[in-house]
Scaffold this motif. Sequence first.
Motif, PDB file in Angstrom:
ATOM      1  N   SER A  32       3.101  -1.971   6.219  1.00  0.00           N
ATOM      2  CA  SER A  32       2.318  -1.880   5.522  1.00  0.00           C
ATOM      3  C   SER A  32       1.681  -3.262   4.612  1.00  0.00           C
ATOM      4  O   SER A  32       0.784  -3.167   4.018  1.00  0.00           O
ATOM      5  N   THR A  44      -6.767  -1.032   0.614  1.00  0.00           N
ATOM      6  CA  THR A  44      -6.186  -2.115  -0.034  1.00  0.00           C
ATOM      7  C   THR A  44      -6.732  -3.438   0.576  1.00  0.00           C
ATOM      8  O   THR A  44      -6.720  -4.392  -0.436  1.00  0.00           O
ATOM      9  N   ARG A  56      -5.553   3.686  11.588  1.00  0.00           N
ATOM     10  CA  ARG A  56      -4.526   4.788  11.292  1.00  0.00           C
ATOM     11  C   ARG A  56      -4.363   5.053   9.967  1.00  0.00           C
ATOM     12  O   ARG A  56      -4.066   6.235   9.595  1.00  0.00           O
ATOM     13  N   TYR A  57      -4.447   4.157   8.935  1.00  0.00           N
ATOM     14  CA  TYR A  57      -4.406   4.254   7.387  1.00  0.00           C
ATOM     15  C   TYR A  57      -5.190   3.864   6.837  1.00  0.00           C
ATOM     16  O   TYR A  57      -5.414   2.322   6.271  1.00  0.00           O
ATOM     17  N   GLU A  81      -5.370   4.043   3.570  1.00  0.00           N
ATOM     18  CA  GLU A  81      -4.908   3.265   2.524  1.00  0.00           C
ATOM     19  C   GLU A  81      -4.699   2.011   2.502  1.00  0.00           C
ATOM     20  O   GLU A  81      -4.955   1.162   1.552  1.00  0.00           O
ATOM     21  N   ILE A  82      -4.358   1.502   3.767  1.00  0.00           N
ATOM     22  CA  ILE A  82      -4.074   0.082   4.052  1.00  0.00           C
ATOM     23  C   ILE A  82      -5.548  -0.532   4.108  1.00  0.00           C
ATOM     24  O   ILE A  82      -5.633  -1.713   3.526  1.00  0.00           O
ATOM     25  N   PRO A 135       0.874  -1.124   0.029  1.00  0.00           N
ATOM     26  CA  PRO A 135       0.099  -0.065  -0.184  1.00  0.00           C
ATOM     27  C   PRO A 135       0.927   1.140   0.031  1.00  0.00           C
ATOM     28  O   PRO A 135       2.023   1.048   0.366  1.00  0.00           O
ATOM     29  N   PRO A 136       0.460   2.455  -0.474  1.00  0.00           N
ATOM     30  CA  PRO A 136       1.191   3.649  -0.637  1.00  0.00           C
ATOM     31  C   PRO A 136       1.207   4.223   0.474  1.00  0.00           C
ATOM     32  O   PRO A 136       1.250   5.516   0.457  1.00  0.00           O
ATOM     33  N   CYS A 137       2.039   3.632   1.556  1.00  0.00           N
ATOM     34  CA  CYS A 137       2.463   4.389   2.719  1.00  0.00           C
ATOM     35  C   CYS A 137       3.264   3.519   3.549  1.00  0.00           C
ATOM     36  O   CYS A 137       3.460   2.326   3.461  1.00  0.00           O
ATOM     37  N   HIS A 138       3.980   4.071   4.531  1.00  0.00           N
ATOM     38  CA  HIS A 138       4.943   3.633   5.280  1.00  0.00           C
ATOM     39  C   HIS A 138       4.419   3.330   6.785  1.00  0.00           C
ATOM     40  O   HIS A 138       4.051   4.422   7.161  1.00  0.00           O
ATOM     41  N   VAL A 139       4.702   2.355   7.309  1.00  0.00           N
ATOM     42  CA  VAL A 139       4.284   2.252   8.763  1.00  0.00           C
ATOM     43  C   VAL A 139       5.669   2.154   9.818  1.00  0.00           C
ATOM     44  O   VAL A 139       6.205   1.341   9.329  1.00  0.00           O
ATOM     45  N   SER A 140       5.448   2.996  11.058  1.00  0.00           N
ATOM     46  CA  SER A 140       6.431   2.801  11.760  1.00  0.00           C
ATOM     47  C   SER A 140       6.206   1.831  12.746  1.00  0.00           C
ATOM     48  O   SER A 140       5.186   2.002  13.139  1.00  0.00           O
TER      49      SER A 140
END
Length: 279
Positions: free
Chosen positions: A235, A218, A211-212, A214-215, A168-173
């Motif tokens: 992600s 997806t 939180r996301y 986008e995820i 998915p178009p995001c980074h997860v910490s």
Amino acid sequence: MLSLPAPAKLNLFLHITGRRPDGYHILQTLFQFLDHGDTLDFVPRSDGRIQLCGDLPGVPTEDNLIVRAARLLQEASGTNLGATITLHKRLPMGGGIGGGSSDAATALLGLDRLWGTDTGLGKLAELGLTLGADVPVFVRGRAAWAEGVGERLSPVELEEPWFLVVVPPCHVSTAEIFSDQRLTRDTPPITLAAFREHGGRNDCLPVVTARYPEIRNTLILLNKYCEAKMTGTGSCLFGAFPNEREADKVRARLPATLQTFVARGCNRSPLHLALDKAA
Ligand SMILES: C[C@](O)(CO)[C@H](O)COP(=O)(O)OP(=O)(O)OC[C@H]1O[C@@H](n2ccc(N)nc2=O)[C@H](O)[C@@H]1O
Ligand SMILES: Nc1ncnc2c1ncn2[C@@H]1O[C@H](COP(=O)(O)OP(=O)(O)OP(=O)(O)O)[C@@H](O)[C@H]1O
């Protein structure tokens, strides 16, 4: 020159069963490797320097897990040798597929071979754990049932399906998910036999999807085609297929804007297969 793979991993399930006094989470998970990942090239140096080619955006060279692993091994072994290391990055960062940890493990094993320091897997896994909870499984190189903070490993033989992995178009910490108040930390421990019979879930998923968006979106999309799961703290999402063709078919139906790849699940790490070959 020695050229070695740094494969990705998947967490086939991830249960959080408790928390240690230092804040680290106690988990149960199953690790399997993928035949897809980064590549590291090693050339020895006699001047003791560690030089890394292939910078990562946002990661200062001295913080790169490859450089930190190299310095740890230099210190532990007392060698005077150095290395020029070239990183060919293919794995997404913050994707839960362990790219940084795998790079660190490949650096430890690759340099131990290059320098002839003969450190042994036990000691290398111990050094690796100081760099990250996921490093030891990459050092050991066997698909594993993991407990503790992920460092208590028992090798397992699993089916080796093909996986479609969606990024998915995001980074997860990882730290951000583990510090979320909403995370549940009380899943009762299970056995491997119970997992084989009933499966397991990823306890981080509700927090990550909250939180996301986008995820979450997806996941909804991938669930139309297969039983979609999330690896680590995200992600990346994945589905299992009996063969490459089936995985490719679903991949072709997903929007071209989504980053995806298809790879085989492996019980033995491609890193260890390559080291055996190079011996
Ligand atoms: C989620 C997994 O990927 C599952 O394989 C791992 O447990 C995470 O491993 P990792 O990315 O190597 O994690 P580390 O770099 O050691 O830790 C990142 C941060 O995640 C939190 N952390 C990590 C592992 C763990 N068992 N409990 C934690 O609470 C800690 O706050 C830590 O500061
Ligand atoms: N060689 C490296 N490759 C990738 N990330 C690195 C590397 N060295 C340091 N890092 C740092 O580590 C962070 C986590 O990277 P990584 O790719 O391992 O994430 P991840 O796949 O989510 O890991 P995990 O599954 O272990 O939680 C990056 O955001 C980056 O700041």
